[in-house]
Design a protein around this motif. Structure first.
Motif, mmCIF file in Angstrom:
data_model
loop_
_atom_site.group_PDB
_atom_site.id
_atom_site.type_symbol
_atom_site.label_atom_id
_atom_site.label_comp_id
_atom_site.label_asym_id
_atom_site.label_seq_id
_atom_site.Cartn_x
_atom_site.Cartn_y
_atom_site.Cartn_z
ATOM 1 N N UNK A 59 0.828 -1.205 0.000
ATOM 2 C CA UNK A 59 0.000 0.000 0.000
ATOM 3 C C UNK A 59 0.859 1.251 0.000
ATOM 4 N N UNK A 60 1.977 1.211 0.714
ATOM 5 C CA UNK A 60 2.834 2.388 0.832
ATOM 6 C C UNK A 60 3.789 2.504 -0.351
ATOM 7 N N UNK A 61 4.522 1.445 -0.640
ATOM 8 C CA UNK A 61 5.513 1.485 -1.718
ATOM 9 C C UNK A 61 4.858 1.285 -3.083
ATOM 10 N N UNK A 309 8.161 17.681 -6.789
ATOM 11 C CA UNK A 309 9.522 17.648 -6.240
ATOM 12 C C UNK A 309 10.520 17.166 -7.290
ATOM 13 N N UNK A 310 10.195 16.055 -7.984
ATOM 14 C CA UNK A 310 11.124 15.523 -8.987
ATOM 15 C C UNK A 310 11.314 16.505 -10.138
ATOM 16 N N UNK A 311 10.248 17.214 -10.488
ATOM 17 C CA UNK A 311 10.362 18.186 -11.565
ATOM 18 C C UNK A 311 11.313 19.316 -11.171
ATOM 19 N N UNK A 312 11.264 19.697 -9.911
ATOM 20 C CA UNK A 312 12.126 20.778 -9.418
ATOM 21 C C UNK A 312 13.564 20.317 -9.235
ATOM 22 N N UNK A 313 13.748 19.111 -8.723
ATOM 23 C CA UNK A 313 15.103 18.641 -8.393
ATOM 24 C C UNK A 313 15.775 17.878 -9.530
ATOM 25 N N UNK A 314 14.997 17.159 -10.333
ATOM 26 C CA UNK A 314 15.576 16.328 -11.392
ATOM 27 C C UNK A 314 15.253 16.834 -12.795
ATOM 28 N N UNK A 315 14.281 17.730 -12.882
ATOM 29 C CA UNK A 315 13.889 18.256 -14.193
ATOM 30 C C UNK A 315 12.920 17.362 -14.945
ATOM 31 N N UNK A 316 12.467 16.279 -14.317
ATOM 32 C CA UNK A 316 11.519 15.354 -14.948
ATOM 33 C C UNK A 316 10.496 14.917 -13.907
ATOM 34 N N UNK A 317 9.388 14.358 -14.363
ATOM 35 C CA UNK A 317 8.371 13.858 -13.436
ATOM 36 C C UNK A 317 8.831 12.526 -12.849
ATOM 37 N N UNK A 318 8.104 12.044 -11.853
ATOM 38 C CA UNK A 318 8.542 10.882 -11.080
ATOM 39 C C UNK A 318 8.786 9.650 -11.931
ATOM 40 N N UNK A 319 7.863 9.354 -12.851
ATOM 41 C CA UNK A 319 7.979 8.134 -13.659
ATOM 42 C C UNK A 319 9.145 8.184 -14.633
ATOM 43 N N UNK A 320 9.694 9.389 -14.875
ATOM 44 C CA UNK A 320 10.869 9.519 -15.729
ATOM 45 C C UNK A 320 12.157 9.491 -14.900
ATOM 46 N N UNK A 321 12.034 9.875 -13.642
ATOM 47 C CA UNK A 321 13.204 9.840 -12.756
ATOM 48 C C UNK A 321 13.602 8.411 -12.425
ATOM 49 N N UNK A 322 12.602 7.527 -12.315
ATOM 50 C CA UNK A 322 12.851 6.110 -12.079
ATOM 51 C C UNK A 322 11.760 5.320 -12.789
ATOM 52 N N UNK A 323 12.143 4.391 -13.650
ATOM 53 C CA UNK A 323 11.187 3.692 -14.502
ATOM 54 C C UNK A 323 10.336 2.688 -13.734
ATOM 55 N N UNK A 324 10.898 2.060 -12.717
ATOM 56 C CA UNK A 324 10.163 1.073 -11.924
ATOM 57 C C UNK A 324 9.334 1.810 -10.877
ATOM 58 N N UNK A 325 8.012 1.790 -11.028
ATOM 59 C CA UNK A 325 7.165 2.558 -10.105
ATOM 60 C C UNK A 325 7.272 2.072 -8.665
ATOM 61 N N UNK A 326 7.690 0.823 -8.457
ATOM 62 C CA UNK A 326 7.872 0.316 -7.103
ATOM 63 C C UNK A 326 9.014 1.008 -6.371
ATOM 64 N N UNK A 328 9.760 4.414 -6.822
ATOM 65 C CA UNK A 328 9.585 5.870 -6.799
ATOM 66 C C UNK A 328 9.543 6.408 -5.373
ATOM 67 N N UNK A 329 8.724 5.806 -4.519
ATOM 68 C CA UNK A 329 8.590 6.296 -3.147
ATOM 69 C C UNK A 329 9.907 6.184 -2.375
ATOM 70 N N UNK A 330 10.625 5.041 -2.434
ATOM 71 C CA UNK A 330 11.927 4.992 -1.755
ATOM 72 C C UNK A 330 12.889 6.084 -2.225
ATOM 73 N N UNK A 331 12.918 6.344 -3.546
ATOM 74 C CA UNK A 331 13.804 7.380 -4.068
ATOM 75 C C UNK A 331 13.373 8.759 -3.588
#
Length: 519
Positions: A59-61, A309-326, A328-331
């Motif tokens: 549920x969380x991750x 947050x990812x857009x501000x820090x990485x320049x991309x949205x979450x799903x582009x910062x890490x491809x495996x959605x499982x 995203x939350x840990x990162x």
């Protein structure tokens, strides 16, 4: 935070878990204590254990990653979890389950239905489905915890998984349900406080209030990746396009599969039989609702907003910062939150995983040693729990092995799959045992077999998400699915399997009513 500090925190946590498990072991005197806590569980402890068992690392991750990828539409699952998983479950299912369970002197969910329908076959069938089907869900939960630890602290996944599994195994095998309940309650408190802090700190981190953050998230809808836009993604504050493939996945599989499936979860239903009065169940409703809103609602909300947050820090949205959605939350936790919170959140994920795992292992062990092989280890001592402990050990080994064959992004889907199968297989017979006196044994058997067979057939030959990875349909027919006409291969089996299971129990029960002799 340095490694030494993290190590001290983890050691203190493990010491408390070990002490609570030992306490459960010392207070377990017989099979009833091991299986149901002697039916004398404190209602607050029961409610916290129920919530901690309900909300796992998936549920969380897993679902947090879904929120980050596809948006706040998953919040409907939070509302359904609270409505069905707590309010309806406690008030409409819990009270009657507790009362009938005490009347039948039932110690497990399969035994409850078996005694109600006067059928050893019903009891064994349900126990077999639990023992063979639950390891998939268990493995999903195990992976959720291991993936987080791997991402947060750069620990090898295999080592993290092994240590994690051994710790849970130790207190479940020795302490029984009392050890599970005590540790669950402690872990629930950690989860609640952690999610509450996460929600508050997130807004401080991005420097926006609730309205500003949601408006900003709406404004970046044009950044939805093309691969998601093609399947119906319209932005992180909007539902997918009605009728799109993502809409069917979100509505039929994730929301309905988990939202309805939670009513027929054996590891949750058995907790209603652990308190000694129906009045005590009323106290659990408020605790359960508050727990769901904070733990699940917070991570779904923050998950979607993490794109800012990812857009501000990485320049991309979450799903582009890490491809495996499982992952995203840990990162996100690793990059956005204070270092000390990483250790605290690790305890939250460990707690979420361990609380659910302990309940699942205990349920599978009970199905094996109390329902399928009730005489195992009891020839000399009728109160022995050796059979159940053997079942727990086997289920742990099987679940551990399955962890190594799970694909990326499987956490949320695996959870929805198992809960959906439970709903179509168990829910009609469970509901009718509580509310319809005309239900016959033949009707219950017909419903159980219909729900299980239809859902299994659908997963193997109709629902593309499972049929393609399994490959049996292609091997036998040369096609990915038997019906490749849109959108049939996207509709979750629960949509048609549950109605068929309901029809089976109604029709067969009416046809097999005992005849009243003429006077």
């Amino acid at each position: 935070m340095d490694t030494l500090s993290i190590g001290i925190i983890v050691l203190v946590y493990m010491f408390i878990i070990a002490w609570l498990g030992y306490l459960g072991y010392k207070r377990t005197k017989n099979a009833s204590d091991y299986l149901l806590g002697g039916r004398q569980t404190n209602p607050i402890v029961m409610a916290l254990s129920y919530g901690a068992t309900f909300i796992s690392a998936s549920a969380i991750v897993g679902f947090g990653g879904v929120a980050a990828t596809f948006g706040m539409g998953i919040q409907w699952l939070c509302m359904l979890n609270m409505l069905m998983g707590v309010i309806v479950a406690f008030i409409f299912f819990g009270k009657r389950t507790r009362r009938l369970g005490e009347t039948y002197n039932a110690n497990t969910f399969p035994q409850f239905l078996g005694l109600h329908y006067h059928s050893r076959g019903v009891q064994v069938f349900i126990a077999v489905v639990i023992f063979l089907g639950m390891p998939l869900y268990t493995a999903v939960v195990m992976k959720g915890g291991a993936v987080f630890i791997e991402q947060m602290f750069n620990i090898d996944y295999h080592i993290a998984l092994l240590i994690f599994t051994l710790i849970v195994a130790a207190y479940v095998i020795t302490g029984g349900i009392k050890g599970v309940l005590y540790t669950d309650a402690f872990q629930a408190v950690i989860m609640f406080l952690c999610m509450l802090f996460l929600l508050v700190w997130f807004y401080k981190t991005i420097g926006m209030n609730f309205t500003e953050a949601n408006r900003a998230l709406s404004d970046i809808a044009h950044l939805v990746p093309d691969r998601f836009r093609e399947i119906g993604h319209q932005g992180w504050t909007r539902m997918p396009i009605t009728g799109s493939s993502q809409w069917y996945t979100l509505i039929t599989s994730l929301i309905l599969g988990v939202g309805i499936g939670c009513l027929a979860q054996p590891q949750l239903a058995v907790r209603f039989m652990m308190v000694n009065s129906t009045k005590q169940l009323n106290r659990g409703v408020l605790i359960g609702c508050a727990f769901i809103i904070i733990t699940v609602g917070a991570i779904y909300h923050v998950g979607a907003l993490s794109n800012l947050f990812f857009l501000k820090s990485e320049g991309v949205v979450a799903s582009e910062a890490v491809k495996d959605m499982d992952k995203i939350i840990p990162l996100f936790i690793n990059k956005a939150m204070p270092q000390w919170f990483g250790a605290f959140f690790m305890l939250c994920i460990i707690s979420a995983s361990m609380s659910t795992l302990s309940a699942l292992f205990h349920t599978m062990g009970s199905a094996f040693g109390s329902d399928i092989f009730p005489k195992l280890g009891r020839r000399k001592n009728p109160h022995s729990t050796i059979g159940v402990r053997v079942g727990v050990l086997i289920s742990i080994i099987v679940s551990y092995i399955i962890c190594y064959v799970l694909s990326a992004g499987i956490i949320a889907k695996g959870t929805a799959l198992f809960m959906g199968v439970c709903a179509v297989t168990f829910l009609p017979a469970y509901f009718c045992s509580l509310y319809w006196k005309k239900t016959t044994r033949q009707g219950a058997v017909a419903s159980l077999w219909t729900g299980f067979a239809v859902s299994l057939f659908s997963l193997l030959f109709l629902h593309k998400a499972e049929a393609v990875p399994i490959g049996l349909c292609r091997m036998l027919t040369g096609k990915d699915v038997l019906i490749d006409v849109y959108p049939w291969f996207l509709i979750d089996p629960i949509i048609f399997a549950l109605p068929l299971s309901v029809l089976a129990i109604i029709i067969v029960s009416l046809l097999t009513q005992p005849k009243i002799p003429r006077t």
